[in-house]
Motif scaffolding. Sequence first.
Motif, mmCIF file in Angstrom:
data_model
loop_
_atom_site.group_PDB
_atom_site.id
_atom_site.type_symbol
_atom_site.label_atom_id
_atom_site.label_comp_id
_atom_site.label_asym_id
_atom_site.label_seq_id
_atom_site.Cartn_x
_atom_site.Cartn_y
_atom_site.Cartn_z
ATOM 1 N N THR A 110 0.446 6.535 -9.400
ATOM 2 C CA THR A 110 0.411 5.367 -8.501
ATOM 3 C C THR A 110 1.017 5.688 -7.139
ATOM 4 O OG1 THR A 110 0.657 4.029 -10.474
ATOM 5 C CG2 THR A 110 0.975 2.903 -8.389
ATOM 6 N N GLU A 111 2.055 6.546 -7.116
ATOM 7 C CA GLU A 111 2.719 6.843 -5.840
ATOM 8 C C GLU A 111 1.801 7.635 -4.906
ATOM 9 O OE1 GLU A 111 4.491 6.515 -9.292
ATOM 10 O OE2 GLU A 111 4.462 8.673 -8.817
ATOM 11 N N GLU A 112 0.846 8.382 -5.495
ATOM 12 C CA GLU A 112 -0.001 9.242 -4.661
ATOM 13 C C GLU A 112 -1.300 8.572 -4.249
ATOM 14 O OE1 GLU A 112 -0.701 13.012 -6.525
ATOM 15 O OE2 GLU A 112 1.395 13.147 -7.143
ATOM 16 N N LEU A 113 -1.474 7.283 -4.590
ATOM 17 C CA LEU A 113 -2.738 6.622 -4.274
ATOM 18 C C LEU A 113 -2.843 6.334 -2.788
ATOM 19 C CD1 LEU A 113 -3.113 3.989 -7.144
ATOM 20 C CD2 LEU A 113 -4.420 6.078 -6.856
ATOM 21 N N GLN A 114 -4.081 6.485 -2.259
ATOM 22 C CA GLN A 114 -4.363 6.052 -0.878
ATOM 23 C C GLN A 114 -4.694 4.567 -0.896
ATOM 24 O OE1 GLN A 114 -4.543 8.485 1.615
ATOM 25 N NE2 GLN A 114 -3.902 9.948 0.039
ATOM 26 N N ASP A 115 -4.733 3.980 0.295
ATOM 27 C CA ASP A 115 -5.033 2.547 0.406
ATOM 28 C C ASP A 115 -6.343 2.167 -0.274
ATOM 29 O OD1 ASP A 115 -3.825 1.164 3.566
ATOM 30 O OD2 ASP A 115 -2.987 1.292 1.556
ATOM 31 N N GLY A 116 -6.274 1.200 -1.162
ATOM 32 C CA GLY A 116 -7.506 0.681 -1.761
ATOM 33 C C GLY A 116 -7.950 1.427 -2.999
ATOM 34 N N GLU A 117 -7.262 2.511 -3.347
ATOM 35 C CA GLU A 117 -7.669 3.215 -4.567
ATOM 36 C C GLU A 117 -7.226 2.424 -5.795
ATOM 37 O OE1 GLU A 117 -6.258 7.235 -4.085
ATOM 38 O OE2 GLU A 117 -8.230 7.850 -3.378
ATOM 39 N N PHE A 118 -7.905 2.682 -6.908
ATOM 40 C CA PHE A 118 -7.696 1.856 -8.089
ATOM 41 C C PHE A 118 -6.597 2.443 -8.955
ATOM 42 C CE2 PHE A 118 -11.199 -0.344 -6.609
ATOM 43 C CZ PHE A 118 -12.315 0.475 -6.490
ATOM 44 N N ARG A 119 -5.559 1.659 -9.175
ATOM 45 C CA ARG A 119 -4.407 2.109 -9.965
ATOM 46 C C ARG A 119 -4.835 2.367 -11.399
ATOM 47 N NH1 ARG A 119 0.013 -0.390 -12.852
ATOM 48 N NH2 ARG A 119 -1.250 -2.276 -12.977
ATOM 49 N N GLU A 122 -8.097 6.183 -10.973
ATOM 50 C CA GLU A 122 -8.516 7.320 -10.150
ATOM 51 C C GLU A 122 -8.051 8.621 -10.767
ATOM 52 O OE1 GLU A 122 -10.482 6.897 -7.792
ATOM 53 O OE2 GLU A 122 -10.176 4.918 -6.934
ATOM 54 N N TYR A 150 -15.980 4.003 -14.136
ATOM 55 C CA TYR A 150 -14.646 4.291 -14.662
ATOM 56 C C TYR A 150 -14.527 3.910 -16.122
ATOM 57 C CZ TYR A 150 -13.221 4.705 -9.765
ATOM 58 O OH TYR A 150 -13.105 5.094 -8.460
ATOM 59 N N ARG A 162 2.952 -1.090 -6.296
ATOM 60 C CA ARG A 162 2.671 -1.367 -4.884
ATOM 61 C C ARG A 162 1.212 -1.743 -4.644
ATOM 62 N NH1 ARG A 162 1.441 3.618 -1.668
ATOM 63 N NH2 ARG A 162 0.678 5.135 -3.170
ATOM 64 N N TRP A 211 -3.630 -4.407 -0.191
ATOM 65 C CA TRP A 211 -4.189 -3.393 -1.084
ATOM 66 C C TRP A 211 -5.398 -3.942 -1.822
ATOM 67 C CZ3 TRP A 211 -1.439 1.370 -1.734
ATOM 68 C CH2 TRP A 211 -2.112 2.286 -2.552
ATOM 69 N N ALA A 229 -8.349 -3.954 0.391
ATOM 70 C CA ALA A 229 -8.866 -2.582 0.520
ATOM 71 C C ALA A 229 -9.617 -2.177 -0.739
ATOM 72 C CB ALA A 229 -7.718 -1.618 0.789
ATOM 73 N N GLN A 230 -9.120 -2.632 -1.904
ATOM 74 C CA GLN A 230 -9.803 -2.334 -3.166
ATOM 75 C C GLN A 230 -11.184 -2.977 -3.197
ATOM 76 O OE1 GLN A 230 -7.008 -3.631 -6.208
ATOM 77 N NE2 GLN A 230 -6.824 -1.543 -6.953
ATOM 78 N N ARG A 267 -13.494 -1.005 -1.184
ATOM 79 C CA ARG A 267 -13.839 0.255 -1.857
ATOM 80 C C ARG A 267 -14.849 -0.012 -2.971
ATOM 81 N NH1 ARG A 267 -11.237 4.232 -5.177
ATOM 82 N NH2 ARG A 267 -11.936 6.264 -4.434
#
Lengths: 228, 191
Positions: free
Chosen positions: A125-134, A137, A193, B154, B160, B163-164, B167
């Motif tokens: 989760t810490e490495e996600l870019q904006d809008g990526e799916f927790r 990904e 997914y 977060r 967010w 943005a999701q 996407r």
Amino acid sequence: MAHWGQLMFQDAASPIMIQLVALHDHALTIMIMVVSLVLYMLYSILTNKFTCRTLLEAQEIETIWTVLPATILVVLALPSLRLLYLMDEISQPTLTVKTIGHQWYWSYEYSDFLNLEFDSYMLPTEELQDGEFRLLEVDHRMVIPMQTEVRLLVTAADVIHSWCVPSLGIKLDGIPGRLNQTTLSINRPGIFYGQCSEMCGANHSFMPIALEVIDHPSFTQWVMTFSE
Amino acid sequence: MLRSLTRTALRQGARISHRAIATTAVRPADASDLTIQEREQIYPKLGNRDIVGYGFNGNPVYIDREEWPAPAVRFRENTAEVQALRAKEQGDWKALTLEEKKGLYRASFRQTYAEMTAPTGEWKTVIAGLLLGLSFTGWVLIWMKTCVYPPMPRTITKEWQVAQAERMVKQRQGAVLGISSQWDYEKNEWK
């Protein structure tokens, strides 16, 4: 993937999933009719002030409510069995992909090509870019061409995992020492997914599957860049 | 075996007919010609009450039920006042006062139909218990939220999630009936 508050199936991306949704519609229709009838009967009995002290036998209604449910069950079973056997059919796959479940990541091997294998770890989760799916990904997605029959072989290296992508209607257990086979055939390009569906330890919820489906030229290009 | 022995002993002891200790239905004539001791033996809870019919299963038992208007026995014992009322009942009913009619009813029956079918108000207790349970659960939830749950990830913020959604549209998720089917790809706006 599911959107917010989604309760029903994800949109189908393969012919089998389309059929599964249709079977579900069929079964649910029958279920709604039966449940409505039962609720109505329950309501009318509970709100009835009369009592019958001499109820005995009643052969006609007993016959009806034995034969009718049996008929309903046959009407349910026939399409269900048809689809069950349809799902087991393997025609002529053009591509074979092996999926191996590990604790706690998936690895993919395309043995049709040389040295095409890679691991697929979840992005934290810490490495996600904006809008990526927790929790969905991954660093390397499994790439396949669209509208192609792909043979999928699922197994595992340590404990039982399960390779599941809901929009394709696929859930296949990966069992150590065993190869489970199914065919994939995806109608449209996109990213699909899924998540591991068999309890496999501490990070069972953190080993997702991401399937990238692209057109044939792009796939060829991907294979070539990979081998480089 | 023991039961048939007891039965034989009782029968011999009291010289009562087979009919009297049978498990078949009572008739009004059955109890009326027995002595008090015999009555205590065969129908222990009957007392001085008349058997007036079949009742709901043939046993000389009093019960108030909507579907059986005529119990097998009268409710109260035949005391002197009741006997007097019964004697008066043999005559013209117009001569009976309202109190006497009510007395005759209460001698034979425990409750009127209205009393028998009256609502009990039990639902209030049930609802009270339910609300108590729910409110306790509510407090548990408040405690869980304040003391137990870890902080939210977060990715839960509004920005967010917007943005999701973008996407998802770019990836053509839900192209049939889902989110992408609501996006107009030519005009680049929601339909």
